[in-house]
Design a protein around this motif. Structure first.
Motif, PDB file in Angstrom:
ATOM      1  N   ASN A  96      50.756 105.628 -25.919  1.00 57.46           N
ATOM      2  CA  ASN A  96      50.918 106.528 -26.517  1.00 57.46           C
ATOM      3  C   ASN A  96      52.185 106.856 -26.793  1.00 57.46           C
ATOM      4  OD1 ASN A  96      48.296 107.250 -26.103  1.00 57.46           O
ATOM      5  ND2 ASN A  96      48.567 108.471 -24.317  1.00 57.46           N
ATOM      6  N   GLY A  97      53.468 105.951 -26.863  1.00 54.64           N
ATOM      7  CA  GLY A  97      54.889 106.599 -27.367  1.00 54.64           C
ATOM      8  C   GLY A  97      54.954 104.699 -27.660  1.00 54.64           C
ATOM      9  N   ASP A  98      55.814 104.528 -27.832  1.00 50.07           N
ATOM     10  CA  ASP A  98      57.056 103.214 -28.586  1.00 50.07           C
ATOM     11  C   ASP A  98      58.113 103.272 -27.194  1.00 50.07           C
ATOM     12  OD1 ASP A  98      58.197 101.323 -29.797  1.00 50.07           O
ATOM     13  OD2 ASP A  98      58.815 103.065 -31.471  1.00 50.07           O
ATOM     14  N   SER A  99      57.770 102.168 -26.672  1.00 47.50           N
ATOM     15  CA  SER A  99      58.620 101.661 -25.277  1.00 47.50           C
ATOM     16  C   SER A  99      59.821 100.363 -26.155  1.00 47.50           C
ATOM     17  CB  SER A  99      57.921 100.988 -23.942  1.00 47.50           C
ATOM     18  OG  SER A  99      56.703  99.829 -25.428  1.00 47.50           O
ATOM     19  N   THR A 100      59.175 100.049 -27.423  1.00 48.02           N
ATOM     20  CA  THR A 100      60.160  99.642 -27.893  1.00 48.02           C
ATOM     21  C   THR A 100      61.041  99.172 -27.537  1.00 48.02           C
ATOM     22  OG1 THR A 100      58.626  98.682 -29.847  1.00 48.02           O
ATOM     23  CG2 THR A 100      60.785  97.886 -29.402  1.00 48.02           C
ATOM     24  N   GLU A 101      62.451  99.949 -27.432  1.00 48.14           N
ATOM     25  CA  GLU A 101      64.235 100.511 -27.279  1.00 48.14           C
ATOM     26  C   GLU A 101      64.106 100.778 -25.243  1.00 48.14           C
ATOM     27  OE1 GLU A 101      65.628 103.780 -29.415  1.00 48.14           O
ATOM     28  OE2 GLU A 101      64.383 102.833 -31.527  1.00 48.14           O
ATOM     29  N   MET A 160      59.334 106.501 -25.229  1.00 48.76           N
ATOM     30  CA  MET A 160      58.167 105.944 -24.546  1.00 48.76           C
ATOM     31  C   MET A 160      57.249 106.216 -24.652  1.00 48.76           C
ATOM     32  SD  MET A 160      59.558 103.718 -21.248  1.00 48.76           S
ATOM     33  CE  MET A 160      59.884 104.761 -19.960  1.00 48.76           C
ATOM     34  N   VAL A 161      57.533 107.751 -23.969  1.00 45.31           N
ATOM     35  CA  VAL A 161      56.882 108.710 -22.877  1.00 45.31           C
ATOM     36  C   VAL A 161      56.329 109.728 -24.524  1.00 45.31           C
ATOM     37  CG1 VAL A 161      57.546 108.425 -20.488  1.00 45.31           C
ATOM     38  CG2 VAL A 161      59.058 110.072 -21.606  1.00 45.31           C
ATOM     39  N   ASN A 162      56.190 109.581 -25.641  1.00 45.90           N
ATOM     40  CA  ASN A 162      56.135 110.270 -26.867  1.00 45.90           C
ATOM     41  C   ASN A 162      56.291 112.045 -26.660  1.00 45.90           C
ATOM     42  OD1 ASN A 162      55.682 110.271 -29.081  1.00 45.90           O
ATOM     43  ND2 ASN A 162      52.919 110.959 -28.320  1.00 45.90           N
ATOM     44  N   VAL A 163      58.060 112.159 -25.909  1.00 47.95           N
ATOM     45  CA  VAL A 163      58.233 113.222 -25.917  1.00 47.95           C
ATOM     46  C   VAL A 163      58.902 114.249 -27.072  1.00 47.95           C
ATOM     47  CG1 VAL A 163      60.129 115.274 -25.230  1.00 47.95           C
ATOM     48  CG2 VAL A 163      58.009 113.416 -23.891  1.00 47.95           C
ATOM     49  N   ASP A 164      58.403 114.688 -27.935  1.00 45.29           N
ATOM     50  CA  ASP A 164      59.317 115.915 -29.402  1.00 45.29           C
ATOM     51  C   ASP A 164      60.364 116.955 -29.303  1.00 45.29           C
ATOM     52  OD1 ASP A 164      59.967 116.450 -31.510  1.00 45.29           O
ATOM     53  OD2 ASP A 164      58.303 116.733 -31.691  1.00 45.29           O
ATOM     54  N   PRO A 216      61.801 125.119 -22.671  1.00 51.09           N
ATOM     55  CA  PRO A 216      62.039 124.466 -24.281  1.00 51.09           C
ATOM     56  C   PRO A 216      62.901 123.500 -24.043  1.00 51.09           C
ATOM     57  CG  PRO A 216      63.978 126.266 -23.512  1.00 51.09           C
ATOM     58  CD  PRO A 216      62.675 126.033 -22.848  1.00 51.09           C
ATOM     59  N   ARG A 217      62.331 122.270 -24.639  1.00 47.21           N
ATOM     60  CA  ARG A 217      63.340 120.793 -24.827  1.00 47.21           C
ATOM     61  C   ARG A 217      64.224 120.988 -24.483  1.00 47.21           C
ATOM     62  NH1 ARG A 217      57.271 118.445 -24.574  1.00 47.21           N
ATOM     63  NH2 ARG A 217      56.722 118.917 -22.593  1.00 47.21           N
ATOM     64  N   LYS A 218      65.240 119.583 -24.756  1.00 49.88           N
ATOM     65  CA  LYS A 218      66.545 119.473 -24.524  1.00 49.88           C
ATOM     66  C   LYS A 218      66.281 118.256 -25.560  1.00 49.88           C
ATOM     67  CE  LYS A 218      68.730 122.141 -20.859  1.00 49.88           C
ATOM     68  NZ  LYS A 218      67.616 122.266 -19.875  1.00 49.88           N
ATOM     69  N   LYS A 246      65.513 111.472 -10.457  1.00 48.85           N
ATOM     70  CA  LYS A 246      63.715 111.101 -10.584  1.00 48.85           C
ATOM     71  C   LYS A 246      63.849 110.621 -12.155  1.00 48.85           C
ATOM     72  CE  LYS A 246      59.060 112.272 -11.123  1.00 48.85           C
ATOM     73  NZ  LYS A 246      58.438 113.612 -10.151  1.00 48.85           N
ATOM     74  N   PHE A 247      64.753 111.354 -13.392  1.00 49.13           N
ATOM     75  CA  PHE A 247      64.838 111.017 -14.046  1.00 49.13           C
ATOM     76  C   PHE A 247      65.478 109.659 -14.733  1.00 49.13           C
ATOM     77  CE2 PHE A 247      66.757 111.293 -18.304  1.00 49.13           C
ATOM     78  CZ  PHE A 247      66.245 111.942 -19.440  1.00 49.13           C
ATOM     79  N   LEU A 248      67.108 109.731 -13.977  1.00 49.70           N
ATOM     80  CA  LEU A 248      67.149 109.018 -13.919  1.00 49.70           C
ATOM     81  C   LEU A 248      67.018 107.508 -13.587  1.00 49.70           C
ATOM     82  CD1 LEU A 248      70.885 110.089 -12.810  1.00 49.70           C
ATOM     83  CD2 LEU A 248      70.271 109.650 -15.622  1.00 49.70           C
ATOM     84  N   GLU A 249      65.836 107.346 -13.534  1.00 54.69           N
ATOM     85  CA  GLU A 249      65.680 105.945 -12.739  1.00 54.69           C
ATOM     86  C   GLU A 249      63.842 105.669 -13.542  1.00 54.69           C
ATOM     87  OE1 GLU A 249      64.013 106.964  -8.108  1.00 54.69           O
ATOM     88  OE2 GLU A 249      65.138 105.807  -7.826  1.00 54.69           O
ATOM     89  N   GLY A 250      63.843 107.028 -14.918  1.00 53.16           N
ATOM     90  CA  GLY A 250      63.023 106.270 -15.597  1.00 53.16           C
ATOM     91  C   GLY A 250      61.790 107.246 -15.574  1.00 53.16           C
ATOM     92  N   GLN A 251      61.615 107.907 -14.703  1.00 48.47           N
ATOM     93  CA  GLN A 251      60.656 108.383 -14.074  1.00 48.47           C
ATOM     94  C   GLN A 251      59.829 110.224 -14.321  1.00 48.47           C
ATOM     95  OE1 GLN A 251      60.556 107.596  -9.417  1.00 48.47           O
ATOM     96  NE2 GLN A 251      60.510 106.303 -10.166  1.00 48.47           N
ATOM     97  N   GLY A 252      61.112 110.599 -14.802  1.00 50.48           N
ATOM     98  CA  GLY A 252      60.545 111.954 -15.019  1.00 50.48           C
ATOM     99  C   GLY A 252      61.231 112.234 -16.499  1.00 50.48           C
TER     100      GLY A 252
END
Length: 190
Positions: A58-63, A131-135, A144-146, A184-190
Motif C-alpha cells: 500500500n506504500g512506496d518502499s523504494t527509497e 513505505m507505510v503510506n503515511v500522509d 496530529p501527524r508530524k 520502535k520507530f527507529l527500528e522501522g517498526q512504528g
C-alpha cells in the motif's frame, strides 16, 4: 561467496553459526531459500526493492529499501550475498538491543560518516512514511501527524545531548533505549 555454490562448506557454516547464532540446520535452510530466490547467489538492488515492495503493497518502499540495501551490502559491491543477508537477518531478528540499535544507526547514517544529521534522519523518516503510506498532512482528531522534519526535530531534541546537530552512536543509543516508542520507530517498526 563470489560464485554460485550448491552447498556451503562446513567451515563457512561454522563461521556463520558463530557470527549469527543460527544452528547449522537453520543456516542450511536459510541458504536453500536464498538460492531458490537468488539462484546466482546474490541479491541485486532491483530484486531487493521488488521483495521489499511485496511487504508494503500500500506504500512506496523504494527509497527505504534502497537505504536498507546499502546497510545490508557491507562490502559495497552492489549485491547482497548470503553471508551479508544472513548476518543482517540475525541482527534484525534476534540481535541484542545494542546490535539492533547499531544496525538502525548505520541505516540512518546515510553518508556513512559515523554520525547522523537532521537531514539524514528527515530523509529516512520521509522514506518510512512513503513505505507505510503515511500522509503527515492527514491528521486524525486524536493525534496530529508530524511531518518528517518535525519528527526529526523532535528526535534530535531528545537525543542530541551536546546540541552539535549531529548524533553519535552513543547519543543515539542512550536516547533510544530510554524511550520505547522511539526505539520502535527507529527500528522501522512504528
Amino acid at each position: 561467496m563470489g560464485k554460485h555454490h550448491s552447498k556451503l562448506a562446513p567451515k563457512e557454516i561454522k563461521e556463520l553459526s558463530s557470527k549469527t547464532g543460527y544452528t547449522s540446520a537453520e543456516i542450511k535452510e536459510w541458504y536453500k531459500g536464498f538460492l531458490r530466490d537468488c539462484p546466482s547467489g546474490k541479491l541485486d538492488r532491483a530484486e531487493f526493492q521488488r521483495v521489499y515492495a511485496n511487504f508494503f503493497p500500500n506504500g512506496d518502499s523504494t527509497e527505504f529499501a534502497e537505504h536498507v540495501f546499502t546497510t545490508y551490502d557491507r562490502n559495497g559491491d552492489g549485491n547482497i550475498d548470503f553471508r551479508e543477508f544472513l548476518t543482517a537477518m540475525s541482527v534484525t531478528s534476534r540481535g541484542t538491543m545494542e546490535e539492533k540499535l547499531l544496525w538502525a544507526f548505520e541505516l540512518y547514517d546515510l553518508n556513512k560518516d559515523g554520525s547522523i544529521t537532521k537531514d539524514e534522519m528527515t530523509e529516512l523518516i520521509a522514506a518510512i512514511y512513503k513505505m507505510v503510506n503515511v500522509d503527515p498532512s492527514a491528521s486524525t482528531s486524536d493525534e496530529p501527524r508530524k511531518s518528517p522534519e518535525e519528527r526529526a526535530s523532535e528526535i534530535f531534541a531528545i537525543m542530541d545531548r551536546n546540541s552539535d546537530a549531529r548524533l553519535t552512536f552513543d547519543e543515539f543509543y542512550e536516547g533510544a533505549k530510554t524511550d520505547a516508542s522511539l526505539l520502535k520507530f527507529l527500528e522501522g517498526q512504528g
